[in-house]
Scaffold this motif. Structure first.
Motif, PDB file in Angstrom:
ATOM      1  N   GLU A 122       0.829  -1.199   0.000  1.00  0.00           N
ATOM      2  CA  GLU A 122       0.000   0.000   0.000  1.00  0.00           C
ATOM      3  C   GLU A 122       0.869   1.256   0.000  1.00  0.00           C
ATOM      4  OE1 GLU A 122      -3.866  -1.842   2.397  1.00  0.00           O
ATOM      5  OE2 GLU A 122      -2.253  -0.863   3.502  1.00  0.00           O
ATOM      6  N   VAL A 125       2.321   2.022  -3.462  1.00  0.00           N
ATOM      7  CA  VAL A 125       1.382   2.652  -4.396  1.00  0.00           C
ATOM      8  C   VAL A 125       1.067   4.082  -3.968  1.00  0.00           C
ATOM      9  CG1 VAL A 125      -0.918   2.487  -5.430  1.00  0.00           C
ATOM     10  CG2 VAL A 125       0.447   0.420  -5.084  1.00  0.00           C
ATOM     11  N   CYS A 129       1.376   7.307  -6.313  1.00  0.00           N
ATOM     12  CA  CYS A 129       0.271   8.244  -6.534  1.00  0.00           C
ATOM     13  C   CYS A 129       0.694   9.677  -6.221  1.00  0.00           C
ATOM     14  CB  CYS A 129      -0.933   7.847  -5.679  1.00  0.00           C
ATOM     15  SG  CYS A 129      -1.806   6.381  -6.264  1.00  0.00           S
ATOM     16  N   CYS A 155      -6.337   0.812  -6.561  1.00  0.00           N
ATOM     17  CA  CYS A 155      -5.388  -0.306  -6.591  1.00  0.00           C
ATOM     18  C   CYS A 155      -5.872  -1.394  -5.650  1.00  0.00           C
ATOM     19  CB  CYS A 155      -3.990   0.154  -6.194  1.00  0.00           C
ATOM     20  SG  CYS A 155      -2.760  -1.172  -6.187  1.00  0.00           S
ATOM     21  N   LEU A 172      -3.073  -2.225 -10.292  1.00  0.00           N
ATOM     22  CA  LEU A 172      -3.241  -0.771 -10.308  1.00  0.00           C
ATOM     23  C   LEU A 172      -3.932  -0.361 -11.595  1.00  0.00           C
ATOM     24  CD1 LEU A 172      -2.624   2.110  -9.215  1.00  0.00           C
ATOM     25  CD2 LEU A 172      -0.401   1.923 -10.368  1.00  0.00           C
ATOM     26  N   PHE A 214       7.006   3.527 -10.524  1.00  0.00           N
ATOM     27  CA  PHE A 214       6.623   2.376  -9.703  1.00  0.00           C
ATOM     28  C   PHE A 214       7.872   1.652  -9.194  1.00  0.00           C
ATOM     29  CE2 PHE A 214       5.826  -2.115  -9.104  1.00  0.00           C
ATOM     30  CZ  PHE A 214       4.688  -2.135  -8.324  1.00  0.00           C
TER      31      PHE A 214
END
Length: 234
Positions: A122, A125, A129, A155, A172, A214
């Motif tokens: 988490e 991501v 973001c 996601c 995602l 990423f």
């Protein structure tokens, strides 16, 4: 960096089932590196991350059970594949415009509990973001997983861990056709929505656009260097 290199396999646009097969081979290499399987595969790091974009629409479900026969027939009639996956979580959609990331990591060597691992995914991501300009992205307290924009999931996360080796991971939504989610209750969560990077940013964001940031976030969160490799083959 304190951790050994993690091997990156960028499969590109591939069938979902093929990404699962590559993941299985990476899990075998990780078990071998730990002495849990056959002789180690020469030159293969013990940990990997498999990245792909599904080439066709697939509905996949986790360990909590398959859809009823009538529902499965309706989904198949829409032209989607159906797949069972050895992960947590209920039914969700995978398709073009979505980044699938399957980290195969040794949690015992990393001294990382499973819940901490999910939180790390988490966090990965969330970093991505924020780099893209979505400061409002957030994770919710258990039992919810994934990354959210308001009440809409951007996601999904569903993992499996056997002998401390992880598999599956995250999906995602980059420029995914979100109408595919209209035919299911995504992840079994009534009253929650689904969104994508493209919708939230108001511009077309492809899987290729997010791969570099990423992987940068992956290195930071899992404290590792990355080595890039081709598909290990059958």
């Amino acid at each position: 960096m304190s951790q050994a290199p993690v091997r990156v396999l960028r499969l590109g646009l591939r069938p979902y089932a093929e990404a699962l097969r590559v993941q299985e081979r990476c899990m075998g290499a990780a078990r071998a590196a730990r002495g849990c399987g056959p002789d180690p595969v020469p030159g293969l790091p013990g940990e990997s991350v498999v990245l792909s974009e599904p080439s066709g629409p697939v509905y996949a479900w986790g360990l909590r059970g398959a859809p009823e026969a009538e529902v499965a027939a309706r989904l198949r009639a829409r032209g989607a594949g159906l797949a069972a996956a050895r992960r947590g979580g209920r039914i969700t959609f995978h398709g073009p415009g979505q980044l699938l990331a399957f980290p195969v990591l040794d949690l015992r060597r990393r001294r990382l509990p499973l819940r901490g691992y999910v939180a790390a995914l988490e966090g990965l991501v969330l970093r991505l973001c924020r780099r893209l300009g979505l400061a409002a992205a957030r994770a919710l307290p258990p039992p919810f997983t994934g990354v959210w924009m308001g009440d809409s999931k951007i996601c999904a996360i569903g993992v499996h861990c056997g002998n401390h080796i992880t598999s599956h991971g995250l999906a995602l939504n980059c420029c995914t056709d979100l109408t595919w989610f209209d035919h299911i209750v995504p992840c079994g969560l009534e009253g929650k929505g689904v969104t994508s990077l493209s919708r939230e940013l108001g511009r077309h964001v492809t899987v290729d656009h997010v791969l570099e940031p990423f992987l940068d976030a992956f290195q930071e969160v899992f404290d590792c260097t990355l080595v890039f490799s081709e598909d290990p083959g059958d």
